[in-house]
Motif scaffolding. Structure first.
Motif, PDB file in Angstrom:
ATOM      1  N   SER A 102       3.421  -3.263  20.005  1.00 30.91           N
ATOM      2  CA  SER A 102       3.365  -3.214  18.783  1.00 30.91           C
ATOM      3  C   SER A 102       5.075  -2.878  18.655  1.00 30.91           C
ATOM      4  CB  SER A 102       2.722  -1.992  18.173  1.00 30.91           C
ATOM      5  OG  SER A 102       1.274  -2.364  18.303  1.00 30.91           O
ATOM      6  N   PRO A 126       0.899  -9.197  19.294  1.00 28.93           N
ATOM      7  CA  PRO A 126       0.268  -7.895  19.247  1.00 28.93           C
ATOM      8  C   PRO A 126      -1.227  -7.980  18.889  1.00 28.93           C
ATOM      9  CG  PRO A 126       1.340  -8.785  17.136  1.00 28.93           C
ATOM     10  CD  PRO A 126       1.466  -9.680  17.923  1.00 28.93           C
ATOM     11  N   SER A 128      -4.770  -6.109  17.587  1.00 29.98           N
ATOM     12  CA  SER A 128      -5.599  -5.195  16.779  1.00 29.98           C
ATOM     13  C   SER A 128      -6.798  -4.533  17.486  1.00 29.98           C
ATOM     14  CB  SER A 128      -6.170  -5.742  15.364  1.00 29.98           C
ATOM     15  OG  SER A 128      -6.534  -5.034  14.585  1.00 29.98           O
ATOM     16  N   MET A 142      -3.167 -11.552  17.378  1.00 26.70           N
ATOM     17  CA  MET A 142      -2.361 -11.954  16.544  1.00 26.70           C
ATOM     18  C   MET A 142      -0.987 -12.842  17.197  1.00 26.70           C
ATOM     19  SD  MET A 142      -2.602  -9.034  13.830  1.00 26.70           S
ATOM     20  CE  MET A 142      -2.927  -8.060  15.236  1.00 26.70           C
ATOM     21  N   LEU A 174       3.824  -9.852  14.094  1.00 23.24           N
ATOM     22  CA  LEU A 174       3.821  -8.431  13.596  1.00 23.24           C
ATOM     23  C   LEU A 174       3.587  -8.076  12.205  1.00 23.24           C
ATOM     24  CD1 LEU A 174       6.620  -7.957  16.443  1.00 23.24           C
ATOM     25  CD2 LEU A 174       4.627  -6.749  16.227  1.00 23.24           C
ATOM     26  N   LYS A 177       0.203  -7.822  11.673  1.00 24.95           N
ATOM     27  CA  LYS A 177      -0.715  -6.736  11.936  1.00 24.95           C
ATOM     28  C   LYS A 177      -0.177  -5.556  10.749  1.00 24.95           C
ATOM     29  CE  LYS A 177      -0.380  -3.496  15.901  1.00 24.95           C
ATOM     30  NZ  LYS A 177      -1.535  -3.215  16.436  1.00 24.95           N
ATOM     31  N   ASN A 181      -2.798  -3.262   9.153  1.00 26.04           N
ATOM     32  CA  ASN A 181      -2.724  -2.079   9.211  1.00 26.04           C
ATOM     33  C   ASN A 181      -2.608  -1.191   7.866  1.00 26.04           C
ATOM     34  OD1 ASN A 181      -3.219  -1.962  11.785  1.00 26.04           O
ATOM     35  ND2 ASN A 181      -1.235  -1.376  12.696  1.00 26.04           N
ATOM     36  N   SER A 246       3.278   4.028  11.762  1.00 31.39           N
ATOM     37  CA  SER A 246       2.936   2.735  10.928  1.00 31.39           C
ATOM     38  C   SER A 246       3.075   2.318   9.453  1.00 31.39           C
ATOM     39  CB  SER A 246       1.305   2.374  11.698  1.00 31.39           C
ATOM     40  OG  SER A 246       0.714   1.793  10.752  1.00 31.39           O
TER      41      SER A 246
END
Ligand SMILES: NC(=O)c1ccc[n+]([C@@H]2O[C@H](COP(=O)([O-])OP(=O)(O)OC[C@H]3O[C@@H](n4cnc5c(N)ncnc54)[C@H](OP(=O)(O)O)[C@@H]3O)[C@@H](O)[C@H]2O)c1
Length: 313
Positions: A102, A126, A128, A142, A174, A177, A181, A246
């Protein structure tokens, strides 16, 4: 294939919390592997399953055409790839580099450009899911980069990922992601707020759990986190400080693109307050502590927000 006709191994750099179970799943399902880790002891379970253990990253690049990277952050990737030295071009030329860490989209795009300039191919990948899905081979990958290269990687990633979704050009996996997130962070904060509300109204939290678990909003995450709230078990699955990091990246990305994202901003403030309350390494569901502190302080406001932002940098 190598020149003597044997199948060339897949390289794997970084056997940490995520990398080790991912590599173990590849080894278990018969993928020939050559692995390297800074702390050599973490290679032992891979060796037991028949993977070759390299002494150096250079050895991995010398033997593998496709190299998966699951290092902790950008500095570790730069160090291991020997970026900025004469070794880097030799490592990446003719190789496909699959970076599953990440990292920021900006860093990823710059690395992709450098890899391409030296005759390599870069895939941003990345994932999950945390350690348990990694152990179960049930991550969601992803992937971004050249679509044909991504398609060719699907069979390699099959033992590691329950699903692999192509997201477009480098940067987009990313950003995907981040989008996912955003939902995770806001959902967990929302769940904590709902439980706090229920408790404040004198409701039984086990009854709250029973209704939620049986209803249409139940998910793997909600079931895990509501159980933790009921038990007040804040042992870590995903740390508050990681969730804050994050949330910070997501809200900064939203701000930079002029995108309204008030819910992640609020969640970020609550996570920062939780860190300021002394719980950075508790599970992210400990965000309920920030709501409790606000209630104790008299409700609505964000009394700790400035302090929290100051402390979290
Ligand atoms: N944990 C999760 O739930 C999760 C979920 C999805 C994505 N991720 C992402 O996946 C990546 C890896 O996470 P993780 O939880 O597996 O991290 P981790 O357990 O800390 O493992 C990191 C790996 O990086 C290596 N490393 C760190 N600094 C290094 C350096 N300077 N030089 C060489 N190697 C170095 C470690 O080697 P040593 O063994 O020698 O320390 C280890 O192999 C991160 O980008 C993280 O954000 C994590």
């Amino acid at each position: 294939m190598t020149m003597n006709g044997s199948v060339s191994p897949v390289g794997f750099l970084g056997l940490g919390v995520m990398g080790q179970p991912m590599a173990l799943n590849l080894a278990r399902t018969g993928t020939p592997l050559v692995v390297w880790n800074r702390t050599a002891a973490r290679c032992a379970p891979l060796r037991d399953l028949g993977a070759d253990v390299a002494e150096t990253p250079a050895e991995v690049f010398a033997r593998a055409r496709t190299v998966i990277v699951m290092l902790v952050d950008e500095a570790a990737i730069d160090a291991v790839l020997r970026r900025g030295t004469a070794e880097f071009p030799a490592f990446v030329a003719g190789r496909t580099l699959v970076v599953t860490s990440s990292i920021t989209p900006e860093y990823s795009r710059a690395l992709a450009a450098e890899v391409g300039a030296h005759g390599g191919t870069y895939v941003e990948a990345p994932v999950s899911g945390s350690r348990i899905p990694a152990e179960q081979g049930a991550l969601v990958g992803m992937l971004a980069g050249d679509e044909a290269v991504v398609e060719a990687l699907r069979p390699i990633l099959q033992p590691v990922c329950r699903a692999v979704v192509y997201c477009g050009p480098v940067g987009h996996a990313l950003l995907m992601k981040f989008a996912v997130n955003l939902f995770l962070n806001v959902m967990v904060a929302g769940l904590a707020e709902a439980a706090h509300f229920a408790g404040q109204q004198g409701l039984d939290l086990r009854q709250f759990q029973a209704v939620l678990d049986a209803g249409p909003m139940a998910s793997g995450v909600s079931r895990l986190k509501v159980a933790k709230l009921v038990e007040r078990d804040f042992s870590v699955q995903a740390a508050v400080s990681d969730a804050l990091n994050s949330a910070r990246m997501i809200s900064e990305t939203a701000r930079a693109s002029g995108t309204a994202a008030p819910l992640i901003d609020l969640t970020r403030a609550l996570l920062a307050e939780t860190v300021a309350l002394g719980a950075p390494r508790e599970d992210m569901i400990a965000v309920v502590r920030a709501l409790e502190a606000r209630t104790t302080a008299g409700g609505e406001g964000a009394p700790l927000q400035q302090l929290a932002e100051d402390r979290s940098g």
